[in-house]
Design an enzyme around this catalytic site. Structure first.
Site, mmCIF file in Angstrom:
data_model
loop_
_atom_site.group_PDB
_atom_site.id
_atom_site.type_symbol
_atom_site.label_atom_id
_atom_site.label_comp_id
_atom_site.label_asym_id
_atom_site.label_seq_id
_atom_site.Cartn_x
_atom_site.Cartn_y
_atom_site.Cartn_z
ATOM 1 C CB ILE A 176 13.108 23.732 39.722
ATOM 2 C CG1 ILE A 176 14.494 23.279 40.176
ATOM 3 C CG2 ILE A 176 12.119 23.706 40.882
ATOM 4 C CD1 ILE A 176 15.137 24.249 41.126
ATOM 5 C CG ASP A 177 7.018 22.974 36.207
ATOM 6 O OD1 ASP A 177 6.667 24.103 36.618
ATOM 7 O OD2 ASP A 177 6.336 22.310 35.418
ATOM 8 C CG LEU A 178 9.405 24.138 42.810
ATOM 9 C CD1 LEU A 178 10.096 25.171 43.687
ATOM 10 C CD2 LEU A 178 9.282 22.814 43.537
#
Length: 197
Positions: A52-54
């Site tokens: 996850i790269d929010l």
């Protein structure tokens, strides 16, 4: 990019990874994540790894992604010994936000291991490695034993071991609460960080 065609046109993945999009092991599903999770909540597909790269939680709509409810949905989509890794901001510039993200992930049923490193364009940055069943010590041991199998400019086994070493101990979860949709505390922690020198 919102489509596989757009992703295939990006030069970096082709140059760095020998065209990963044509591999039969790669499946790209360009759709809104919340919609996808909602459609598969009752019959979840389970993955070995979720990355996850929010965006940073600098606005309320971004901070909502870092909620216990969101991580609980993701827990339902990991295999028991799978791992999740998410960017968690800077443990230096926004340490309370970083601790809040780790505490929130743990509250959703994960074992967690915080990580950090220097990123040339960002400074000291952090991630949280998490698993439904792998204990923190096991994740630590596996990380410590990892030696890169591809040529890198500076990454080696010693550098891998330093990812989870934070130097002088700071109280984990000091004065932080879990970030939920009902009690969205993360944005305040993030904005109270020491962003100015």
């Amino acid at each position: 990019p919102t489509s596989l065609n757009a992703m295939q046109e990006l030069p970096a993945p082709q140059d760095w990874h020998a065209d990963p999009w044509s591999s039969p092991q790669v499946s790209v599903r360009p759709t809104a994540l919340r919609d996808w999770l909602a459609r598969h909540e009752q019959e979840p597909q389970r993955f070995d790894v979720i990355v996850i790269d929010l965006p940073d939680p600098e606005k309320q709509e971004f901070a909502a992604w870092y909620s216990r409810e969101f991580y609980a949905l993701l827990l339902n989509h990991l295999k028991p010994e799978g791992v999740l890794v998410t960017q968690a901001g800077s443990p230096y510039f926004a340490s309370r936000a970083f601790n809040c993200i780790e505490k929130t992930i743990a509250s959703a049923g994960f074992e967690t291991l915080p990580l950090h490193n220097q990123v040339m364009t960002l400074g000291e940055w952090g991630w949280i490695l998490a698993s439904p069943t792998l204990e923190r010590e096991v994740m630590q041991q596996q990380l410590d034993a990892t030696t890169p199998t591809v040529a890198t400019q500076w990454l080696n086994q010693e550098a891998m071991q330093m990812l989870s070493r934070f130097g002088k101990d700071v109280k984990r979860y000091q004065e932080v609460r879990v970030n939920t949709l009902e009690e969205p505390v993360l944005l305040d922690y993030y904005l109270q960080g020491n962003w100015r020198f």
